[in-house]
Design a protein around this motif. Structure first.
Motif, PDB file in Angstrom:
ATOM      1  N   THR A  13       0.847  -1.229   0.330  1.00 28.15           N
ATOM      2  CA  THR A  13      -0.128  -0.223  -0.266  1.00 28.15           C
ATOM      3  C   THR A  13       1.131   1.250   0.051  1.00 28.15           C
ATOM      4  O   THR A  13       0.301   2.557  -1.121  1.00 28.15           O
ATOM      5  CB  THR A  13      -1.122  -0.157   1.346  1.00 28.15           C
ATOM      6  OG1 THR A  13      -1.930  -1.323   1.289  1.00 28.15           O
ATOM      7  CG2 THR A  13      -2.097   1.676   0.862  1.00 28.15           C
ATOM      8  N   LEU A  14       1.831   1.028   1.145  1.00 29.69           N
ATOM      9  CA  LEU A  14       3.339   2.417   0.579  1.00 29.69           C
ATOM     10  C   LEU A  14       3.498   2.183  -0.523  1.00 29.69           C
ATOM     11  O   LEU A  14       4.009   3.640  -0.992  1.00 29.69           O
ATOM     12  CB  LEU A  14       3.902   2.477   1.954  1.00 29.69           C
ATOM     13  CG  LEU A  14       3.600   3.031   2.982  1.00 29.69           C
ATOM     14  CD1 LEU A  14       4.041   1.892   4.022  1.00 29.69           C
ATOM     15  CD2 LEU A  14       2.852   3.969   3.587  1.00 29.69           C
ATOM     16  N   THR A  16       2.420   2.411  -3.141  1.00 22.89           N
ATOM     17  CA  THR A  16       1.778   3.027  -4.529  1.00 22.89           C
ATOM     18  C   THR A  16       1.285   4.746  -4.258  1.00 22.89           C
ATOM     19  O   THR A  16       1.128   5.191  -5.121  1.00 22.89           O
ATOM     20  CB  THR A  16       0.380   2.696  -4.081  1.00 22.89           C
ATOM     21  OG1 THR A  16      -0.661   2.803  -2.691  1.00 22.89           O
ATOM     22  CG2 THR A  16      -0.294   1.168  -3.999  1.00 22.89           C
ATOM     23  N   LEU A  17       2.350   4.884  -3.166  1.00 20.68           N
ATOM     24  CA  LEU A  17       2.460   6.414  -3.366  1.00 20.68           C
ATOM     25  C   LEU A  17       3.350   6.892  -4.062  1.00 20.68           C
ATOM     26  O   LEU A  17       4.921   6.069  -4.038  1.00 20.68           O
ATOM     27  CB  LEU A  17       2.624   7.133  -1.673  1.00 20.68           C
ATOM     28  CG  LEU A  17       1.250   6.261  -1.112  1.00 20.68           C
ATOM     29  CD1 LEU A  17       2.171   6.447   1.106  1.00 20.68           C
ATOM     30  CD2 LEU A  17       0.352   7.324  -0.666  1.00 20.68           C
ATOM     31  N   PRO A  18       3.385   8.045  -3.982  1.00 24.10           N
ATOM     32  CA  PRO A  18       4.397   8.777  -5.522  1.00 24.10           C
ATOM     33  C   PRO A  18       5.648   9.191  -4.772  1.00 24.10           C
ATOM     34  O   PRO A  18       5.757   8.925  -3.705  1.00 24.10           O
ATOM     35  CB  PRO A  18       3.984   9.817  -6.038  1.00 24.10           C
ATOM     36  CG  PRO A  18       2.820  10.589  -4.154  1.00 24.10           C
ATOM     37  CD  PRO A  18       2.434   9.197  -4.412  1.00 24.10           C
ATOM     38  N   GLY A  19       6.562   8.311  -4.834  1.00 24.67           N
ATOM     39  CA  GLY A  19       8.142   8.712  -4.948  1.00 24.67           C
ATOM     40  C   GLY A  19       8.017   7.589  -4.147  1.00 24.67           C
ATOM     41  O   GLY A  19       9.738   7.529  -3.209  1.00 24.67           O
ATOM     42  N   ILE A  20       7.662   6.582  -3.188  1.00 25.98           N
ATOM     43  CA  ILE A  20       7.851   5.763  -2.759  1.00 25.98           C
ATOM     44  C   ILE A  20       8.254   4.096  -3.865  1.00 25.98           C
ATOM     45  O   ILE A  20       7.123   3.763  -4.090  1.00 25.98           O
ATOM     46  CB  ILE A  20       7.198   5.510  -1.866  1.00 25.98           C
ATOM     47  CG1 ILE A  20       7.089   6.878  -0.977  1.00 25.98           C
ATOM     48  CG2 ILE A  20       7.821   4.359  -0.259  1.00 25.98           C
ATOM     49  CD1 ILE A  20       6.237   6.601   0.259  1.00 25.98           C
TER      50      ILE A  20
ATOM     51  N   ARG B  27       4.563  16.387  -1.312  1.00 24.13           N
ATOM     52  CA  ARG B  27       3.489  16.253  -2.186  1.00 24.13           C
ATOM     53  C   ARG B  27       2.727  14.664  -2.175  1.00 24.13           C
ATOM     54  O   ARG B  27       2.022  14.701  -2.973  1.00 24.13           O
ATOM     55  CB  ARG B  27       4.702  15.305  -3.212  1.00 24.13           C
ATOM     56  CG  ARG B  27       5.026  15.820  -4.649  1.00 24.13           C
ATOM     57  CD  ARG B  27       6.053  15.271  -5.149  1.00 24.13           C
ATOM     58  NE  ARG B  27       6.621  13.687  -4.923  1.00 24.13           N
ATOM     59  CZ  ARG B  27       8.456  14.053  -4.810  1.00 24.13           C
ATOM     60  NH1 ARG B  27       8.816  15.147  -4.734  1.00 24.13           N
ATOM     61  NH2 ARG B  27       8.907  13.009  -4.089  1.00 24.13           N
ATOM     62  N   LEU B  28       2.612  14.326  -0.930  1.00 23.01           N
ATOM     63  CA  LEU B  28       2.280  12.962  -0.738  1.00 23.01           C
ATOM     64  C   LEU B  28       0.662  13.174   0.098  1.00 23.01           C
ATOM     65  O   LEU B  28      -0.535  12.264  -0.461  1.00 23.01           O
ATOM     66  CB  LEU B  28       3.275  12.224   1.122  1.00 23.01           C
ATOM     67  CG  LEU B  28       4.141  10.704  -0.121  1.00 23.01           C
ATOM     68  CD1 LEU B  28       4.671  10.687   1.194  1.00 23.01           C
ATOM     69  CD2 LEU B  28       3.869  10.271  -0.759  1.00 23.01           C
ATOM     70  N   TYR B  31      -1.107  14.625  -2.957  1.00 21.58           N
ATOM     71  CA  TYR B  31      -1.104  12.689  -3.757  1.00 21.58           C
ATOM     72  C   TYR B  31      -2.955  12.658  -3.103  1.00 21.58           C
ATOM     73  O   TYR B  31      -4.019  12.167  -3.474  1.00 21.58           O
ATOM     74  CB  TYR B  31      -0.008  12.055  -3.603  1.00 21.58           C
ATOM     75  CG  TYR B  31      -0.410  10.852  -3.983  1.00 21.58           C
ATOM     76  CD1 TYR B  31      -0.503  10.355  -5.344  1.00 21.58           C
ATOM     77  CD2 TYR B  31      -0.982   9.849  -3.679  1.00 21.58           C
ATOM     78  CE1 TYR B  31      -1.546   9.520  -6.368  1.00 21.58           C
ATOM     79  CE2 TYR B  31      -1.364   8.286  -3.955  1.00 21.58           C
ATOM     80  CZ  TYR B  31      -1.441   7.861  -5.756  1.00 21.58           C
ATOM     81  OH  TYR B  31      -1.438   7.104  -5.823  1.00 21.58           O
ATOM     82  N   LYS B  42      -8.433   3.263   3.737  1.00 16.98           N
ATOM     83  CA  LYS B  42      -7.542   2.167   3.838  1.00 16.98           C
ATOM     84  C   LYS B  42      -6.064   1.693   3.954  1.00 16.98           C
ATOM     85  O   LYS B  42      -5.303   1.249   5.156  1.00 16.98           O
ATOM     86  CB  LYS B  42      -7.855   1.331   2.219  1.00 16.98           C
ATOM     87  CG  LYS B  42      -7.557   0.001   2.143  1.00 16.98           C
ATOM     88  CD  LYS B  42      -7.793  -0.535   0.602  1.00 16.98           C
ATOM     89  CE  LYS B  42      -6.496  -0.645  -0.182  1.00 16.98           C
ATOM     90  NZ  LYS B  42      -6.413  -1.090  -1.512  1.00 16.98           N
ATOM     91  N   LEU B  43      -5.904   2.892   3.324  1.00  9.74           N
ATOM     92  CA  LEU B  43      -3.689   3.312   3.837  1.00  9.74           C
ATOM     93  C   LEU B  43      -3.825   3.500   4.980  1.00  9.74           C
ATOM     94  O   LEU B  43      -2.732   2.696   5.747  1.00  9.74           O
ATOM     95  CB  LEU B  43      -3.108   4.313   3.195  1.00  9.74           C
ATOM     96  CG  LEU B  43      -2.149   5.003   3.393  1.00  9.74           C
ATOM     97  CD1 LEU B  43      -1.192   4.120   2.872  1.00  9.74           C
ATOM     98  CD2 LEU B  43      -1.867   6.379   3.069  1.00  9.74           C
ATOM     99  N   VAL B  46      -4.279   0.276   7.012  1.00  9.17           N
ATOM    100  CA  VAL B  46      -3.629  -0.842   7.169  1.00  9.17           C
ATOM    101  C   VAL B  46      -1.752  -0.450   7.989  1.00  9.17           C
ATOM    102  O   VAL B  46      -1.552  -1.560   8.536  1.00  9.17           O
ATOM    103  CB  VAL B  46      -3.172  -0.638   5.392  1.00  9.17           C
ATOM    104  CG1 VAL B  46      -2.158  -0.415   4.968  1.00  9.17           C
ATOM    105  CG2 VAL B  46      -2.664  -2.279   5.122  1.00  9.17           C
ATOM    106  N   LEU B  47      -1.877   0.427   7.505  1.00 10.28           N
ATOM    107  CA  LEU B  47      -0.771   0.959   9.275  1.00 10.28           C
ATOM    108  C   LEU B  47      -0.778   0.435  10.340  1.00 10.28           C
ATOM    109  O   LEU B  47      -0.095  -0.066  11.129  1.00 10.28           O
ATOM    110  CB  LEU B  47      -0.759   2.253   8.269  1.00 10.28           C
ATOM    111  CG  LEU B  47      -0.059   2.530   7.208  1.00 10.28           C
ATOM    112  CD1 LEU B  47       0.327   3.885   7.283  1.00 10.28           C
ATOM    113  CD2 LEU B  47       1.080   1.826   6.985  1.00 10.28           C
TER     114      LEU B  47
END
Lengths: 200, 200
Positions: A13-14, A16-20, B27-28, B31, B42-43, B46-47
């Motif tokens: 899931t993490l 899917t984040l941009p830049g990760i 940026r995150l 997003y 969901k994000l 899940v954490l």
């Protein structure tokens, strides 16, 4: 797998984040599992809360917690100058300069002939309405200086061209502090065309 | 500020994560605010779920959702070989090679004379217990080949040195695929000292 499924779920899931990327995502899960439970809960809550409470400013389209955003609420700003940007991140970039004291209008997109995005898909009604209300002296078009941004700027210039209201576009040219030799040909061509007089 | 407080809160919190600087954090958040609400939920879930449900394996100290971790539950693995690592991320690195088919023991740390971390702070009781139970043929010490890892390895070699049980340490030397000229002096010295016979 040698790690629990919930670990992998969290990393995917993490990721899917941009830049990760997958490696950074795994490192983040390792870090998160190492944190106290309340810290993880705080992290999760701050994201959900931001998503729940933040909406668009009724007037300009910036992020806002209230009906109007922080910029529009600030009565010390010059309501006679409106800067039109494509996205809120552009607004953020301009705000960071501290060089602009007017208000904004966020289009939430740009005209894209190839992607078949026309003016109807942009937040334009409200902008025209603000112009008609009559207290705007200047509209600064700050769309990106690329193909779609240029087309959007041309459309806006036509749409908003009203006698008595100045319509401008932010300058393109060589970035401050950079070297001429590394500038791309388009930027350098623009910089030559848009040269300004300096003779005293 | 020109952005809502909740935006800044979210960015500051994400900015505390390793490898995520203030710009990447911002940026995150951009997003995340662009995602549908259920994706953000969901994000967050899940954490929290991973943090809630993942604990340490009773036997080896790896992450586990059950009493035993995935590795310890796998009866096809060789329980006679135990690889001792400092952290779970080291276990993960070894698992990714696919070259090891035994079980693990995670110390969750290393001896650090300067930081005053002694053997008492490591997860050792359980390792000794496993040795005493008698079905271990070899212990592979895979602590990091640095100052603290070396000291920890020496301590473990003494602690676990039992007749009939082989104690080994993973090899140090020039990494595969690298160039001699770029190896640091310590690695190159080790590689020379630990040279192996190749004559047929």
């Amino acid at each position: 797998m040698f790690l629990p499924k919930l670990f992998t779920d969290a990393a995917l899931t993490l990721g899917t984040l941009p830049g990760i990327g997958p490696k950074a995502a795994e490192r983040l899960v390792f870090y998160i599992l190492d944190q106290p439970e309340e810290e993880v809960r705080k992290l999760a809550e701050v994201l959900v809360k931001a998503k729940d409470a933040i909406r668009f400013c009724r007037r300009c389209g910036n992020f806002a917690e209230a009906d109007l955003c922080e910029v529009c609420q600030d009565t010390s700003r010059d309501a006679g100058t409106v800067c039109v940007v494509e996205e809120i991140r552009d607004l953020a970039a301009i705000e960071k300069t501290g060089a602009f004291h007017g208000l904004y209008h966020v289009l939430h997109g740009h005209i894209d002939p190839i992607g078949r995005i026309g003016p109807a898909e942009l937040q334009l009604d409200h902008l025209v309405e603000r112009m008609v209300q009559g207290n705007v002296r200047e509209v600064i078009i700050a769309t990106n200086p690329n193909f779609n941004g240029d087309i959007t700027a041309m459309y806006l210039a036509k749409l908003l061209g009203t006698p008595g209201i100045r319509t401008t576009r932010i300058a393109t040219g060589i970035p401050k502090g950079s070297d001429l030799e590394f500038a791309d040909v388009f930027t350098l061509t623009q910089a030559l065309e848009k040269r300004t007089d300096v003779s005293g």
